[in-house]
Scaffold this active site. Sequence first.
Site, mmCIF file in Angstrom:
data_model
loop_
_atom_site.group_PDB
_atom_site.id
_atom_site.type_symbol
_atom_site.label_atom_id
_atom_site.label_comp_id
_atom_site.label_asym_id
_atom_site.label_seq_id
_atom_site.Cartn_x
_atom_site.Cartn_y
_atom_site.Cartn_z
ATOM 1 N N HIS A 1 -14.816 -2.775 9.972
ATOM 2 C CA HIS A 1 -15.209 -3.822 10.911
ATOM 3 C C HIS A 1 -15.515 -3.205 12.286
ATOM 4 O O HIS A 1 -15.237 -2.003 12.537
ATOM 5 C CB HIS A 1 -14.114 -4.890 11.057
ATOM 6 N N CYS B 1 -7.301 -0.233 8.640
ATOM 7 C CA CYS B 1 -8.724 -0.557 8.570
ATOM 8 C C CYS B 1 -9.557 0.602 9.099
ATOM 9 O O CYS B 1 -9.041 1.572 9.636
ATOM 10 C CB CYS B 1 -9.014 -1.818 9.388
#
Length: 536
Positions: free
Chosen positions: A488, A511
């Site tokens: 992201h 992440c």
Amino acid sequence: MNENNEMHSAGSFADGETTAVFAPLDLSAVATPAAHAHAKSAHRHVRKHAIWPWIVLAVVALLGAFAGGSIWFFQSHVLPGVTLWGTPVTGRSYNQLVSQIDDAVANTTVTASYEGKTAKISLKDLGLSVDSETIASQVMDAKRNDPWWQRYISFWKTNDITTEPANPQAAIADTLNEKLSIEEVKPVDASLQLNAEGTGFDVVAGKQGQGVNPTPVAQAAVKAVQSLDSSKTQTVAVTLSTTQPAVTDDIATQAKATIDKLVDKPVAVTIGDHQIATVDAPALAASMRLDANENAKLTANETRNGYVVFDADKLQQYFDNSVKTSLSSTRVDQEVIVNNNGDVIDTLKEGHDGVTISDDSSFGQDAVAALAKGSGSVSVTGTVDPMQTKSTKRHVVVDLSDNKVYAYENDKLIRTMSMSAGQGNDRKTGECTGGDLCTPTGDFTIWLKYQSQDMSGNLTLSDGSQESWDVKGVGFVNYFSHSGCAIHRIASQSAINDAQVAELGNTSHGCVGIGWDQAEWFYGWAVMGTSVHVQV
């Protein structure tokens, strides 16, 4: 004296009649020596014994001719011992059976009475028909698979055809009410309705009515037909009651099950080895009706699958107006995106075959025959220019040792992005050294995407400490692991570009963060299902 001799020689009698006088018979002329007589006697004895084999042979020949004639006769006539509804029908031809059943149906009536008024009611008055041809075929087929002696000799071995000529529950009361001057509130049949998406069917419930219940009258009429004797009639007293629709909710539900199978595995329309269309849900809706009387006589253009009846003319019309008009003789190739597994994950351009139909005159009849069987395909004549598919493979490699995200198309690198991985991953080797806050390695696919998402969590680490986060508006989120890891836009209050990400180090909880100047492009490029390989 001479006169008397002359009269005697002339053979004259007192009554005046005369007769010829023959010379005395010379027996010596026919005398046979004893030996010769014995020989002739022996010859006659031999001839007497020689005739018996011929007599036996003649009897066998007659029996063979009779048996052969019987077998030949019964090839086209009902076999011995076969009965229809308990009535012997041995020796009848197919046409005789059809005529006998039709006559029984046409000539049978039941007297219905209501409050002193009576009316003659036939099966036709009750909306019922009888498929005499199908029943006759069942009678003709009876015992055909038995051993030959049971077929042609064992006439005492019976086989009774008991197929109900019509379903009394499917009777309608319109004519019955009219003839007995009864006001009726008609029931409404249950039905099937194409759903809003055009992909299946829903049951529309029927409604009860008020009037004469036609079922007892229909039962009496059916029983009279089964006697094959139209002189056997009876009177049935009818009463007013709640009346059920001929097509009940249960029948409609069973019909839906039949249709659902044809929707799930549709009949294919082909030219040679190429499928050009299917008989889909809208085609079924346009060509079918529900019929509660499973043994009703159908028209030449209809076939049946349970309670569903298909009309060949209507299906042909639908094919002409809706299917053929959607086909094009010019081929258009398809363009798709696939992942490393070869799965199609996105279609960039729809394509179709180039199809030219030259003869489809038998499509309707062939299609309803396949629908009646519940499966199959239908061939039409023509040519096909097959569609080609252009595939573009997309996959992503996340390298934890050089801190880069690589985007590949058809195994060619098209973009390189800097990244920030989990805090537990060593920045130089990529190895998970921090325990709980590492980016996992392995092969994944992007399975969930959000253009923007608030991310928050609370994690108890293996050393007992707590790790909490609450970040608003994280942009362009692409989840690849089901443990919650995503690629992201790096979570920051202000924009951080690709070059700045390279200087950050590993800051996430597992992440993969990429620059604000890269994230939107990546989100649009890495469609759902894109392969992601994470390595050290």
